[in-house]
Write an enzyme that holds these catalytic residues in place. Sequence first.
Site, PDB file in Angstrom:
ATOM      1  N   GLY A 238       0.766  -1.246   0.000  1.00 59.06           N
ATOM      2  CA  GLY A 238       0.000   0.000   0.000  1.00 59.06           C
ATOM      3  C   GLY A 238       0.792   1.288   0.000  1.00 59.06           C
ATOM      4  CB  CYS A 358     -15.503   3.781 -30.220  1.00 56.92           C
ATOM      5  SG  CYS A 358     -14.656   3.732 -31.785  1.00 56.92           S
TER       6      CYS A 358
HETATM    7  C1  LIG Z   1      -2.861  -5.383  -3.932  1.00 54.97           C
HETATM    8  C2  LIG Z   1      -2.287  -5.934  -2.689  1.00 54.97           C
HETATM    9  C3  LIG Z   1      -1.004  -5.574  -2.289  1.00 54.97           C
HETATM   10  C4  LIG Z   1      -0.178  -4.556  -3.035  1.00 54.97           C
HETATM   11  O1  LIG Z   1      -0.710  -3.270  -2.930  1.00 54.97           O
HETATM   12  P1  LIG Z   1       0.145  -2.018  -3.425  1.00 54.97           P
HETATM   13  O2  LIG Z   1      -0.724  -0.855  -3.129  1.00 54.97           O
HETATM   14  O3  LIG Z   1       0.392  -2.188  -4.863  1.00 54.97           O
HETATM   15  O4  LIG Z   1       1.396  -1.986  -2.619  1.00 54.97           O
HETATM   16  C5  LIG Z   1      -0.485  -6.189  -1.165  1.00 54.97           C
HETATM   17  N1  LIG Z   1      -1.181  -7.101  -0.450  1.00 54.97           N
HETATM   18  C6  LIG Z   1      -2.436  -7.459  -0.798  1.00 54.97           C
HETATM   19  C7  LIG Z   1      -3.152  -8.456   0.018  1.00 54.97           C
HETATM   20  C8  LIG Z   1      -3.021  -6.889  -1.926  1.00 54.97           C
HETATM   21  O5  LIG Z   1      -4.270  -7.236  -2.264  1.00 54.97           O
END
Ligand SMILES: *Cc1c(COP(=O)(O)O)cnc(C)c1O
Length: 434
Positions: A238, A358
């Site tokens: 995240g 489109c």
């Molecule tokens: C998508 C996801 C991530 C990665 O998220 P990022 O924002 O790209 O770092 C990590 N762990 C889980 C469980 C995810 O679903």
Amino acid sequence: MHHFRYSGSDLHCESVDLAAVAKLYGTPTYVYSAATIADNVTRLQRGLAGLDAQICYAMKANSNIAVLRHFANLGCGFDLVSGGELRRVLVAGAEVKRSVFAGVGKTEAEIKLALENEIFSFHVESEPELVRINHVAGTLGVKAPIAIRINPDVDAHTHAKITTGKSDNKFGIPLKYAAAAYEAAAKYPNIHVKGVQMHIGSQLTDVSPFVEAVEKVAPFAAELKAKFGISYFSVGGGIGIVYRDALASGPQSWWDAQPEGKRPITPEAYGAALVPLLQPLGLKILLEPGRFMVGNAGVLVSRVEHLKRGAGKNFLIVDAAMNDLVRPAMYESFHEIVPLRRDTSRRALVADVVGPICESGDCFAKDRQLQEVGEGELIAFLSAGAYGYAMASRYNSRTMAAEVLVQGSKFELINSRESFEHLVAGEKVPAFLK
Ligand SMILES: *Cc1c(COP(=O)(O)O)cnc(C)c1O
């Protein structure tokens, strides 16, 4: 920070002139910087010094097998979400042993494949899933390592489609039911309760939601360690990246110039905030960053088809489209758009930058100011390394773009542009229509 910058008037990735790449391989083409990825891994590892940390790169962000091999060479495992992703890890010549399997709907076949390849752990999102994993492990005569995903009910202050840690999301089990879920999990004969997991959302630009979530889950992790002897805590991914000012954010000087409190999240700040909270647990810490690792490490190079001047509105029509890079259409996201050849003598242009598909949604930017460019000239969409090619489709029977990896002055095609023959290879007219 990243390795895209102008050298003279030409935009380079590391030491490679992007126009040369476009000339050789055509457009639209994704170009990735190996050095940027390596820097990101190193900085995150350093930021976590003092922890027994393991990075499991969330490969859904960019799953090209060359990119995966690069991560494996850098010591990373993977956070994978499907059997297809698992098989990509194998094709890349990497090990599944350092990888975790996430996602709310793993099939029996996927669970079997993961167990056969000695997956580090399954990240479980529900009781029915636990029943299924226990069953498949039983048929193979093994114990399946698991962690349950806890939903800490923290607002990540990010886009609704990528927030995952609120109680109304489909993800994880609320903290108040988690103790009971672990009690239940421990009773299954073919389940090894190995860890605990959380992931609160994507593109977080501030450390405070991470801190809030870890503060909520850490006491529970300590309890689980005492009770079930768990060995790891996965704090998810995240970590956000810079999309606005993406080009300027390449050098360290840009970061140093950002006012205190306004500086986007860095791996150093992330580590500094979390290490003191995590260290006392004495657990292995897993991280699952996706976007942070590759987002600013990739661009999408595209060619201008036309500059259409309208009444009060200009349209820059380019050869990339929403099928190649869906983020603006899907998340209303911002990508900086720059010319491959900078020419300060040209006038500025204000235009909607659009693809040829489109649909009105096939728009990368509205009323964007950029250097005037015309037919045949090249532009780049910056920060396109994450959720770019990985989310691309073939809508409008457009074939998949090419992908190129740069390292220093070397570059190589890591995925050739899809051919029309490949596009229709699986299709046929049934006998009853002939
Ligand atoms: C998508 C996801 C991530 C990665 O998220 P990022 O924002 O790209 O770092 C990590 N762990 C889980 C469980 C995810 O679903």
